[in-house]
Design an enzyme around this catalytic site. Structure first.
Site, PDB file in Angstrom:
ATOM      1  N   CYS A 314      40.900  38.667  42.522  1.00  0.00           N
ATOM      2  CA  CYS A 314      40.758  39.553  43.684  1.00  0.00           C
ATOM      3  C   CYS A 314      39.704  40.642  43.475  1.00  0.00           C
ATOM      4  O   CYS A 314      38.798  40.818  44.300  1.00  0.00           O
ATOM      5  CB  CYS A 314      42.101  40.168  44.052  1.00  0.00           C
ATOM      6  N   HIS A 364      46.252  44.420  43.825  1.00  0.00           N
ATOM      7  CA  HIS A 364      45.494  43.469  44.653  1.00  0.00           C
ATOM      8  C   HIS A 364      44.542  44.227  45.569  1.00  0.00           C
ATOM      9  O   HIS A 364      44.834  45.346  46.000  1.00  0.00           O
ATOM     10  CB  HIS A 364      46.437  42.600  45.481  1.00  0.00           C
ATOM     11  N   HIS A 376      39.726  37.883  51.011  1.00  0.00           N
ATOM     12  CA  HIS A 376      40.128  38.159  49.629  1.00  0.00           C
ATOM     13  C   HIS A 376      40.316  36.859  48.852  1.00  0.00           C
ATOM     14  O   HIS A 376      40.369  35.768  49.421  1.00  0.00           O
ATOM     15  CB  HIS A 376      41.418  38.990  49.591  1.00  0.00           C
TER      16      HIS A 376
END
Length: 400
Positions: A314, A364, A376
């Site tokens: 991420c 994240h 993402h």
């Protein structure tokens, strides 16, 4: 006489008892099997796999942080080792100067006690002996003080180097532990998925693909709406400028028209060309470039610790995308959370290009693209895609 009668064969009663025992054993076995944990359903497996993937991503960001720290420490250690080598050369040169003084004294009548002290293994001990120092000449005392200072710096550099080496070793062990943690979580997730049928796994993939397609459609609709609004705004500003120019060129009230017989006037000057639309702000340009870079990687696989260009985790994706726009971001999602201005967690206030940090521990991150959607690298086993920001708890939004 002893009896030689043959033993009686097992009667019906004994056979019935044995048969009953065997039947009871079979019944107990079947009953214990009935109480075994039932096979988890597809939805239960998905929930457990999602939890393991989230745990793996937490471990991944720890791994990324340890890796970044390891690289920085390796650089610092190399610089310190180089510094120690240079300082050792200075100390050696200072010791050589003292040796020259000793040689000159020997040639002129022998080495004095003072110089012998100066050449001792511990110059500090010599300087602590005030009487011996008073016996030394100015040249000898200066040389010895210089040697002492250079030796002190060398010892300090060596101590700092040893401390950095110990920190590097600790970080390397942490890196190894985080990597093993990630791999363990991923293996457990894969083992769970393997309990499903191929049809069930395909159903899970289809559901994720459908959600990603819906998120993509919303993101593209938001982008089209933003482009339409920008165009309408530009046209309104251009019409306003044209109206202002017309008003300026119109004759004022009460003025007479020029006579027909008057001499022709000089050609009127051409109206000024419309002003070019203002260039977008630097932040807007960078945001658009970062979004475009991220969108060019749609479908690229998630791989823990990867920073592109073919696979990403991420924070690896957000870092790579913004690097294409000329912006350097820290390695981890936690560090990226402090890389710009935090504007709260209300997704309705996000602008395209903002970083959206998720979860309480900020493990994240994605890039906001509009319409409530982010792009993402979601999790192991998935690929770069669009997703509704509301699918995960928003921790903070960061404007770069």
């Amino acid at each position: 006489m002893a009896s030689h009668r043959r033993p009686k064969p097992a009667g019906r009663t004994r056979v019935s008892i044995l048969t009953g025992v065997a039947a009871a054993a079979v019944a107990l076995s079947a009953q214990s099997g009935a109480h075994a944990d039932p096979t988890p359903t597809k939805d239960q497996v998905k929930e457990q796999v999602d939890q393991l993937n989230e745990q793996a991503e937490v471990a991944t960001e720890k791994y990324n942080g340890a890796q970044a720290k390891q690289q920085e420490l390796q650089k610092q250690v190399a610089e310190l080792q180089d510094k120690v080598a240079r300082q050792q050369a200075v100390v050696t040169e200072a010791q050589g100067g003292l040796a020259e003084i000793a040689g000159e004294q020997y040639r002129t009548g022998g080495i004095s006690q003072t110089v012998q002290l100066m050449l001792s293994a511990s110059p500090d001990n010599f300087l602590n002996q005030a009487d011996a120092l008073n016996q030394a000449g100015s040249t000898q005392s200066g040389a010895l003080k210089e040697l002492q200072e250079q030796q002190r710096r060398l010892d300090q550099d060596r101590t700092e180097t040893q401390a950095k080496l110990a920190e590097l070793e600790s970080t390397t062990q942490q890196l190894k532990s985080s990597k093993e943690d990630v791999q363990g979580k991923l293996q457990k997730a894969q083992d769970l998925l393997n309990t499903l049928t191929e049809q069930e796994r395909q159903a899970l993939r289809a559901a994720e693909e459908k959600a990603a397609a819906e998120a993509k459609a919303k993101a593209e609709a938001a982008k089209a709406e933003a482009a339409k609004a920008a165009k309408e705004k530009a046209e309104a500003e251009r019409a306003s400028r044209d109206t202002n120019r017309t008003n300026l060129n119109a004759p004022s009230a009460g003025s007479s028209a020029p006579a027909a017989s008057s001499a022709p006037s000089a050609p009127a000057a051409k109206p000024a060309a419309p002003a070019a639309p203002a260039a977008p702000a630097a932040n807007g340009s960078r945001a658009a470039a970062a979004i475009a870079a991220a969108e060019s990687k749609l479908g690229s696989p998630y791989v823990y610790g990867a920073t592109g260009p073919n696979s990403f985790d991420c924070s690896g994706l957000t870092g790579w995308a913004y690097a294409q726009a000329g912006v350097s971001l820290p390695r981890t999602s936690q560090a990226q959370a402090t890389a710009g201005t935090q504007i709260g967690s209300d997704i309705s206030k996000a602008q395209p290009g903002d970083l959206v940090i998720f979860y309480g521990d900020r493990h994240h991150v994605g890039i906001y693209v509009g319409g409530g959607q982010v792009i993402h690298a979601p999790k192991p086993g998935a690929s770069v895609r669009y997703e509704a920001a509301s699918n995960m708890p928003v921790n903070t939004i960061v404007r770069l």
